[in-house]
Design a protein around this motif. Structure first.
Motif, PDB file in Angstrom:
ATOM      1  N   GLN A 205     -20.593 -36.915 -51.196  1.00 14.43           N
ATOM      2  CA  GLN A 205     -20.996 -37.865 -50.460  1.00 14.43           C
ATOM      3  C   GLN A 205     -21.717 -38.589 -51.477  1.00 14.43           C
ATOM      4  OE1 GLN A 205     -21.059 -35.444 -46.448  1.00 14.43           O
ATOM      5  NE2 GLN A 205     -19.430 -37.028 -46.378  1.00 14.43           N
ATOM      6  N   GLN A 206     -23.014 -38.259 -51.938  1.00 15.16           N
ATOM      7  CA  GLN A 206     -23.928 -38.323 -52.373  1.00 15.16           C
ATOM      8  C   GLN A 206     -23.963 -39.263 -53.686  1.00 15.16           C
ATOM      9  OE1 GLN A 206     -26.834 -35.461 -52.892  1.00 15.16           O
ATOM     10  NE2 GLN A 206     -27.648 -35.605 -50.896  1.00 15.16           N
ATOM     11  N   ARG A 207     -22.999 -38.767 -54.525  1.00 16.19           N
ATOM     12  CA  ARG A 207     -22.529 -39.979 -55.959  1.00 16.19           C
ATOM     13  C   ARG A 207     -21.578 -40.989 -55.844  1.00 16.19           C
ATOM     14  NH1 ARG A 207     -22.054 -34.834 -60.357  1.00 16.19           N
ATOM     15  NH2 ARG A 207     -23.876 -34.371 -59.825  1.00 16.19           N
ATOM     16  N   ASP A 208     -21.003 -40.968 -54.750  1.00 16.52           N
ATOM     17  CA  ASP A 208     -19.751 -42.119 -53.934  1.00 16.52           C
ATOM     18  C   ASP A 208     -19.962 -42.188 -52.984  1.00 16.52           C
ATOM     19  OD1 ASP A 208     -17.894 -43.785 -53.821  1.00 16.52           O
ATOM     20  OD2 ASP A 208     -16.277 -42.572 -54.662  1.00 16.52           O
ATOM     21  N   PRO A 209     -21.063 -43.225 -52.327  1.00 21.14           N
ATOM     22  CA  PRO A 209     -20.609 -43.418 -50.925  1.00 21.14           C
ATOM     23  C   PRO A 209     -19.425 -43.551 -50.086  1.00 21.14           C
ATOM     24  CG  PRO A 209     -22.750 -43.965 -51.999  1.00 21.14           C
ATOM     25  CD  PRO A 209     -21.791 -44.073 -52.666  1.00 21.14           C
ATOM     26  N   ASN A 210     -18.022 -43.577 -51.138  1.00 21.30           N
ATOM     27  CA  ASN A 210     -16.315 -44.016 -50.256  1.00 21.30           C
ATOM     28  C   ASN A 210     -16.269 -43.235 -50.254  1.00 21.30           C
ATOM     29  OD1 ASN A 210     -17.649 -47.190 -50.250  1.00 21.30           O
ATOM     30  ND2 ASN A 210     -17.529 -47.359 -52.600  1.00 21.30           N
ATOM     31  N   THR A 211     -16.702 -41.871 -50.295  1.00 18.94           N
ATOM     32  CA  THR A 211     -15.515 -40.546 -50.651  1.00 18.94           C
ATOM     33  C   THR A 211     -15.591 -40.591 -48.376  1.00 18.94           C
ATOM     34  OG1 THR A 211     -16.590 -39.778 -51.864  1.00 18.94           O
ATOM     35  CG2 THR A 211     -16.040 -38.533 -50.582  1.00 18.94           C
ATOM     36  N   LYS A 212     -14.064 -40.886 -48.452  1.00 17.05           N
ATOM     37  CA  LYS A 212     -13.473 -40.404 -47.329  1.00 17.05           C
ATOM     38  C   LYS A 212     -13.391 -39.135 -46.480  1.00 17.05           C
ATOM     39  CE  LYS A 212     -11.621 -42.328 -43.563  1.00 17.05           C
ATOM     40  NZ  LYS A 212      -9.672 -43.606 -43.251  1.00 17.05           N
ATOM     41  N   LEU A 213     -14.707 -38.532 -45.517  1.00 13.71           N
ATOM     42  CA  LEU A 213     -14.214 -37.585 -45.242  1.00 13.71           C
ATOM     43  C   LEU A 213     -12.724 -37.708 -44.410  1.00 13.71           C
ATOM     44  CD1 LEU A 213     -14.608 -34.376 -44.506  1.00 13.71           C
ATOM     45  CD2 LEU A 213     -16.368 -35.369 -42.592  1.00 13.71           C
ATOM     46  N   LEU A 214     -11.929 -37.032 -44.263  1.00 23.35           N
ATOM     47  CA  LEU A 214     -10.127 -37.007 -43.768  1.00 23.35           C
ATOM     48  C   LEU A 214     -10.095 -36.049 -42.736  1.00 23.35           C
ATOM     49  CD1 LEU A 214      -8.675 -37.899 -46.970  1.00 23.35           C
ATOM     50  CD2 LEU A 214      -9.705 -39.135 -45.500  1.00 23.35           C
ATOM     51  N   ALA A 215     -10.928 -34.751 -42.809  1.00 19.14           N
ATOM     52  CA  ALA A 215     -10.057 -33.906 -42.036  1.00 19.14           C
ATOM     53  C   ALA A 215     -11.733 -33.073 -42.451  1.00 19.14           C
ATOM     54  CB  ALA A 215      -9.085 -33.236 -41.908  1.00 19.14           C
ATOM     55  N   LEU A 216     -11.982 -32.196 -41.224  1.00 18.59           N
ATOM     56  CA  LEU A 216     -13.022 -31.022 -41.082  1.00 18.59           C
ATOM     57  C   LEU A 216     -12.536 -29.889 -41.343  1.00 18.59           C
ATOM     58  CD1 LEU A 216     -16.021 -32.171 -38.638  1.00 18.59           C
ATOM     59  CD2 LEU A 216     -16.354 -31.658 -41.375  1.00 18.59           C
ATOM     60  N   GLY A 217     -13.118 -28.448 -41.094  1.00 16.84           N
ATOM     61  CA  GLY A 217     -12.395 -27.480 -41.171  1.00 16.84           C
ATOM     62  C   GLY A 217     -11.831 -26.708 -39.439  1.00 16.84           C
ATOM     63  N   GLY A 218     -12.403 -27.763 -38.423  1.00 21.11           N
ATOM     64  CA  GLY A 218     -11.511 -27.176 -37.693  1.00 21.11           C
ATOM     65  C   GLY A 218     -10.618 -27.730 -37.476  1.00 21.11           C
ATOM     66  N   GLN A 219     -10.840 -29.603 -37.605  1.00 23.83           N
ATOM     67  CA  GLN A 219      -9.419 -29.864 -36.905  1.00 23.83           C
ATOM     68  C   GLN A 219      -7.713 -29.424 -38.592  1.00 23.83           C
ATOM     69  OE1 GLN A 219     -11.616 -33.969 -38.706  1.00 23.83           O
ATOM     70  NE2 GLN A 219     -11.007 -34.540 -36.766  1.00 23.83           N
ATOM     71  N   MET A 220      -8.280 -28.935 -39.488  1.00 28.04           N
ATOM     72  CA  MET A 220      -6.939 -28.095 -40.380  1.00 28.04           C
ATOM     73  C   MET A 220      -6.748 -26.537 -39.781  1.00 28.04           C
ATOM     74  SD  MET A 220      -9.762 -28.510 -43.601  1.00 28.04           S
ATOM     75  CE  MET A 220      -7.876 -28.733 -44.891  1.00 28.04           C
ATOM     76  N   LEU A 221      -7.599 -26.077 -39.093  1.00 30.16           N
ATOM     77  CA  LEU A 221      -7.011 -24.732 -38.716  1.00 30.16           C
ATOM     78  C   LEU A 221      -8.075 -24.437 -37.423  1.00 30.16           C
ATOM     79  CD1 LEU A 221      -5.258 -22.552 -38.272  1.00 30.16           C
ATOM     80  CD2 LEU A 221      -5.581 -21.346 -40.733  1.00 30.16           C
ATOM     81  N   PRO A 222      -8.107 -24.647 -36.500  1.00 28.88           N
ATOM     82  CA  PRO A 222      -9.588 -24.391 -35.344  1.00 28.88           C
ATOM     83  C   PRO A 222      -9.808 -22.726 -35.569  1.00 28.88           C
ATOM     84  CG  PRO A 222      -8.000 -25.647 -34.170  1.00 28.88           C
ATOM     85  CD  PRO A 222      -6.747 -24.496 -35.527  1.00 28.88           C
ATOM     86  N   ASN A 223     -10.843 -22.819 -35.735  1.00 30.21           N
ATOM     87  CA  ASN A 223     -11.765 -21.106 -36.312  1.00 30.21           C
ATOM     88  C   ASN A 223     -11.157 -20.350 -37.364  1.00 30.21           C
ATOM     89  OD1 ASN A 223     -13.514 -20.264 -34.251  1.00 30.21           O
ATOM     90  ND2 ASN A 223     -11.576 -19.557 -33.014  1.00 30.21           N
ATOM     91  N   GLN A 224     -11.206 -21.589 -38.597  1.00 28.38           N
ATOM     92  CA  GLN A 224     -10.996 -21.324 -40.035  1.00 28.38           C
ATOM     93  C   GLN A 224     -11.681 -21.201 -40.266  1.00 28.38           C
ATOM     94  OE1 GLN A 224     -11.978 -23.702 -43.392  1.00 28.38           O
ATOM     95  NE2 GLN A 224     -10.672 -24.739 -41.914  1.00 28.38           N
ATOM     96  N   PRO A 225     -10.830 -19.263 -41.012  1.00 27.01           N
ATOM     97  CA  PRO A 225     -11.723 -18.116 -41.998  1.00 27.01           C
ATOM     98  C   PRO A 225     -12.410 -18.843 -42.913  1.00 27.01           C
ATOM     99  CG  PRO A 225      -9.330 -17.243 -40.939  1.00 27.01           C
ATOM    100  CD  PRO A 225      -9.053 -18.916 -40.688  1.00 27.01           C
ATOM    101  N   GLY A 226     -13.906 -18.837 -43.275  1.00 25.34           N
ATOM    102  CA  GLY A 226     -14.382 -18.935 -44.048  1.00 25.34           C
ATOM    103  C   GLY A 226     -14.672 -17.794 -45.237  1.00 25.34           C
TER     104      GLY A 226
END
Length: 337
Positions: A205-226
């Motif tokens: 995100q710092q190197r390319d401010p146009n990078t778009k965050l499409l989904a956070l972990g909880g939106q992909m799978l709630p309580n997603q095991p990390g």
């Protein structure tokens, strides 16, 4: 009052380390630790950087791997005692009969999906319609970079694409590569999107401010095991007090990561920065929405079951691991008692 409570919690965690650790004062116990270079394994760098391991009589010998599956052979051959990385490969290892268990969590919901270029700028990029629109316009599928099959990044990405976005498989293409290669491919425009974790998310995100965050972990799978802390049965049997101490230190480090992120960031920079990523980047990464540090292994047990069922569906798992065997929270409970 909050400051007093914070100090009390840290004192309790420190006391738990002393109670659990029976190796202090004796010859230091060697602990061969394999790790994935992500912020989700931050407890390891805090434990090492703060000098807690040495104080507890543990001599940590760290080895970096680019993906969890690459660590399976090391676990199988007996060249690792402890593992900081995604739970996916541990499920594979356990299903194959390798004696290894998850004794603590380190982070949840750490995976993210980001898009760049023409795909990232689409308002509907994170939808099935957006995938179809891109494929028809560009005459090719959306190109994703992620880690190898069986890894958490690959599994969660496929889960998101199939069960959340419900995109037509013909509209996307997934290429497996290492963590550093994924970052390079994304920044070079060789792929349109990728699954990444911190600190890569902040760096991109710092190197390319146009990078778009499409989904956070909880939106992909709630309580997603990390990331998790797993220990081999051979190590626990041979060094039970050292094993208890390491889990207790993981609990203590989790508290520091959440309560004193700037202090923790210095240790992550030393462990992950390789002298080229500045401290400010890690200070942002530690408090990022993609950095959720959790020590209780039971937090991720149900979501692990969901992920395992999906891996069986994908065929990357030949048989299911017994989660009641795979998870052992006894050392964690002792550390917070």
């Amino acid at each position: 009052m909050s400051t007093l409570l914070s100090k009390a919690r840290r004192f309790a965690a420190a006391a738990a380390v002393l109670i659990a650790g029976g190796v202090t004062g004796a010859q230091a116990a060697d602990v061969r630790v394999g790790f994935i270079p992500v912020a989700g394994s931050g407890q390891l760098f805090v434990i090492d950087g703060e000098g807690w391991a040495k104080d507890a009589g543990l001599n940590l010998k760290l080895t970096q791997f680019e993906s969890g599956p690459a660590m399976i052979s090391a676990l199988a051959s007996g060249t690792l005692d402890a593992y900081y990385g995604g739970i996916g490969p541990i499920m594979v290892a356990s299903a194959r009969g390798i004696d290894v268990k998850v004794y603590a969590s380190a982070a949840i919901e750490e995976m993210t999906v980001v898009g760049r270029g023409d795909f990232g700028t689409q308002a509907n990029a994170a939808t099935a319609a957006g995938f179809k629109e891109f494929a028809e316009r560009e005459g090719r599928p959306v190109r994703f970079a992620t880690q190898p099959p069986g890894s958490v990044p690959d599994t969660v990405l496929r889960y998101w694409l199939q069960n959340v976005v419900k995109a037509d498989p013909a509209t996307y293409q997934i290429t497996a590569m290492g963590i550093e290669a994924t970052q390079q491919a994304l920044l070079a425009g060789a792929v349109d999107a990728a699954t990444i974790r911190e600190p890569t998310l902040t760096v991109v995100q710092q190197r390319d401010p146009n990078t778009k965050l499409l989904a956070l972990g909880g939106q992909m799978l709630p309580n997603q095991p990390g990331s998790v802390l797993a220990l081999t049965g051979a190590f626990v049997k041979a060094n039970p007090e050292a094993a208890k101490s390491l889990v207790a230190l993981n609990t203590r480090a989790t508290t520091l990561l959440k309560e004193e992120p700037d202090r923790a960031a210095k240790h992550l920079q030393k462990g992950l920065g390789k002298g080229i990523t500045d401290l400010a980047t890690f200070e942002k990464a530690v408090v990022s929405p993609a950095s959720k540090f959790v020590a209780d292994p039971m937090t991720i047990k149900d979501a692990t079951g969901v992920m395992q069922d999906f891996q069986l569906q994908l065929g990357v798992l030949e048989k299911a691991a017994d989660l009641d065997v795979l998870f052992d929270d006894s050392f964690y409970r002792a550390s917070v008692r």
